[in-house]
Write a protein that holds these residues in place. Structure first.
Motif, PDB file in Angstrom:
ATOM      1  N   CYS A 229      61.130   8.930  30.092  1.00 42.23           N
ATOM      2  CA  CYS A 229      60.283   9.421  28.998  1.00 42.23           C
ATOM      3  C   CYS A 229      59.813  10.825  29.360  1.00 42.23           C
TER       4      CYS A 229
ATOM      5  N   SER B 236      53.124  17.772  25.752  1.00 36.07           N
ATOM      6  CA  SER B 236      51.839  17.060  25.682  1.00 36.07           C
ATOM      7  C   SER B 236      51.869  15.802  24.831  1.00 36.07           C
TER       8      SER B 236
ATOM      9  N   MET C 167      54.227  13.666  24.701  1.00 32.50           N
ATOM     10  CA  MET C 167      54.717  12.593  25.561  1.00 32.50           C
ATOM     11  C   MET C 167      53.704  12.308  26.658  1.00 32.50           C
ATOM     12  N   GLN C 168      53.028  13.347  27.118  1.00 28.35           N
ATOM     13  CA  GLN C 168      52.026  13.174  28.170  1.00 28.35           C
ATOM     14  C   GLN C 168      50.790  12.429  27.668  1.00 28.35           C
TER      15      GLN C 168
ATOM     16  N   ALA D 157      48.027  10.071  26.701  1.00 26.91           N
ATOM     17  CA  ALA D 157      47.867   8.736  27.265  1.00 26.91           C
ATOM     18  C   ALA D 157      47.539   7.683  26.208  1.00 26.91           C
TER      19      ALA D 157
ATOM     20  N   THR E 210      54.858   7.256  36.828  1.00 29.05           N
ATOM     21  CA  THR E 210      54.527   8.597  36.349  1.00 29.05           C
ATOM     22  C   THR E 210      54.799   9.611  37.448  1.00 29.05           C
TER      23      THR E 210
ATOM     24  N   SER F  21      51.787   7.272  29.471  1.00 31.18           N
ATOM     25  CA  SER F  21      52.262   7.882  28.228  1.00 31.18           C
ATOM     26  C   SER F  21      52.201   6.885  27.073  1.00 31.18           C
TER      27      SER F  21
ATOM     28  N   HIS G 137      57.961   8.134  33.486  1.00 33.58           N
ATOM     29  CA  HIS G 137      57.298   9.159  32.683  1.00 33.58           C
ATOM     30  C   HIS G 137      57.270  10.471  33.450  1.00 33.58           C
TER      31      HIS G 137
ATOM     32  N   SER H  39      56.518  14.303  32.237  1.00 31.84           N
ATOM     33  CA  SER H  39      56.231  15.283  31.184  1.00 31.84           C
ATOM     34  C   SER H  39      55.124  16.229  31.641  1.00 31.84           C
TER      35      SER H  39
ATOM     36  N   HIS I 202      48.213  16.727  18.297  1.00 35.54           N
ATOM     37  CA  HIS I 202      48.514  15.494  19.022  1.00 35.54           C
ATOM     38  C   HIS I 202      48.160  14.291  18.146  1.00 35.54           C
TER      39      HIS I 202
ATOM     40  N   LYS J 113      50.479   6.937  17.941  1.00 32.94           N
ATOM     41  CA  LYS J 113      51.664   6.898  18.801  1.00 32.94           C
ATOM     42  C   LYS J 113      52.383   5.556  18.698  1.00 32.94           C
TER      43      LYS J 113
END
Length: 517
Positions: free
Chosen positions: A108, A112, A114-115, A117, A140, A169, A191, A193, A386, A390
């Protein structure tokens, strides 16, 4: 067999580390090995040492190379939720990795979004309470940038629990959760990113030579590096930090929050956005860990100009091609097309870099084998780059994988523009991935369609679903030649979906260059 992955960057590990048995950070307690592949196990030992790797009844032996590297490949394995140890022995040294499962592994990566949380996503408290998934394992990669390819990274695996899920993520977790529940096998999520980063930073340096904008970016950083003085920066930082300390002291005494602490500037050559620096530090160390494929949420950084947005199509294929070459595997790759964002649309067509980069994603989806996009044109937020939903992003990425990679009988996504045909004073548009059929979500009429004649003047169009097509026209355009749909930063109200609940991707039928910026 490609061994460049484990042979490079050894000096960066420190020469003292070559005399002892060492495995990469990915090989740690709680890991997941990819099923149905001859997965690699590698590391470092005394040069010439006899290395034995044991797992699930298998035992593989190899002699460490003169530089201390070794690599073996295990025989293919079926998925297993039985936690077992992976043991590696070299002479009198031994390492045991505990609680190892076998299942599906996905990388993954991105910036940001993808980063971002799980803790920042919608309904976190409920999501956290439900996040008891012992068969989902999360790794991560610690953020790092390097001008040279590294042999290892930092990070560790964690079992998915309510206590551990919040920092992982969100897009990755919700994707992995869908995969795990649909397949019923262990899932490992890697993860890697870094917010605010460009695609060039995630690409091998030599692969970027054909791309003028990437080389221009590199030249700019190089020019800055030539002017950079570490000594001058230390002098500057000491001065501003002392000033900050005084301001912080005064603020605290007055019961106010302290100002943000200043940071040291780094040599531009070491910047996380310098081409290849994140590939070197956060992708290269993961090769050749066995995995099924990758998901990608990035592009915002590259949507600053028309030129960069339109070059993105080629840069994304380049990244995928080079990553696949590293792994020696044509693995699937699924990306998130950028969401609706910024001020709501007011004109029939609003040319922007943001709209153009969506077109780059769409063409990538249609033209690159074993790849696809998750359309998210309906989950964005006007004032937040953002989006917090998600869950929808992860679900749509997972549906691409479940349909295309795993062959499940599910609809992979929403309508994708296929072709147009002129019919008198109207244009008939055909689509792929219509699923159970086209629909105007929320009820007719269809919105955000625009049509133009040879003068390239787009006007708002009337669009009507006719079977598996959409018929588009306007009384203002007697001889139409082009249609666009949802062509703006934030085409609020665009409502062409399939009956399975997936939105259509924004599209254009023309290839007209955007107006000069």
């Amino acid at each position: 067999m490609k061994l460049k992955f484990v042979l490079s960057g050894l000096l960066l590990l420190g020469m003292t580390g070559l005399a002892e048995l060492k495995l990469p950070a990915l090989f740690s307690d709680g890991m997941v090995l990819q099923r149905d592949q001859q997965v690699a196990v590698w590391g470092w030992a005394d040069p010439g040492a006899d290395v034995v790797v044991s797992f699930a009844g298998q035992q593989k032996s190899v002699k460490a190379n003169p530089d201390g590297t070794f690599l073996v490949r295990l025989d293919t394995m079926k998925a297993s939720a039985d936690p077992r140890p992976l043991a590696v022995r070299a002479g009198t040294d031994a390492v045991e990795v505990k609680n190892v499962l076998v299942g599906e592994v996905w990388l993954c990566s991105g910036q940001s979004n993808m980063q971002m949380a799980v803790a920042a996503a919608d309904n976190f408290k409920a999501e956290q309470a439900a996040a008891n998934h012992p068969l989902i394992r999360m790794f991560t990669t610690v953020r790092n940038a390097s001008p040279e390819p590294l042999a290892d990274c930092r990070g560790s695996w964690s079992v998915c629990t309510p206590e551990s899920v919040g920092g992982f993520s969100a897009a990755g977790y919700f994707f992995g959760r869908e995969i795990q529940q649909a397949l019923g096998v262990p899932v490992g999520l890697i993860h890697s990113s870094w917010g605010g980063t460009c695609i060039e930073a995630w690409s091998p340096l030599e692969s970027l030579a054909p791309y003028p904008l990437a080389m221009k970016t590199k030249a700019g950083y190089d020019a800055g590096a030539r002017k950079f003085s570490a000594a001058a920066e230390e002098e500057r930082f000491a001065k501003v930090h002392a000033q900050w300390q005084e301001k912080a002291k005064t603020a605290t005494a007055n019961g106010k929050a302290a100002p943000r602490e200043p940071q040291r500037r780094v040599n531009p050559r070491l910047n996380q956005n310098y081409p290849a620096n994140l590939y070197n530090a956060m992708i290269h160390p993961l090769v050749p860990y066995g995995m099924r494929g990758a998901i990608w949420y990035q592009g915002e950084r590259n949507a600053k100009t028309y030129a960069s947005a339109m070059e993105y199509r080629a840069l994304l294929e380049n990244l995928v091609t080079r990553w696949r070459a590293d792994w020696n595997d044509e693995f699937p790759f699924y990306a998130v097309q950028l969401v609706n964002y910024k001020a709501p649309q007011t004109k029939p067509v609003e040319n922007s870099a943001w709209a153009c980069i969506r077109d780059s994603f769409l063409n990538f989806h249609k033209e690159v084998p074993h790849a696809g996009i998750a359309v998210a044109i309906d989950v964005g937020m006007e004032k937040n780059i953002h989006p917090t939903n998600k869950q929808a992003v992860g679900f749509r990425l997972a549906r691409q994988a479940l349909a295309k990679t795993y062959g499940l009988d599910v609809v992979p996504g929403g309508p994708i523009y296929r072709s147009m045909k002129k019919d008198g004073d109207k244009i008939v548009v055909a689509f792929d991935d219509i699923g159970a059929g086209l629909v105007a979500q929320g009820g007719a009429p269809l919105k955000r369609f625009a049509i133009a004649g040879a003068d390239r003047n787009f006007v708002e169009a009337k669009a009507v679903i006719a079977g598996d097509t959409v018929v588009v026209g306007s009384d203002q355009v007697a001889d139409p030649v082009a249609v666009r749909y949802a062509w703006a930063d934030n085409p609020v109200g665009c409502n062409l979906f399939n009956k399975d609940g997936f939105p259509a991707s924004p599209f254009r039928t023309d290839d007209w260059a955007p107006a000069a910026e």
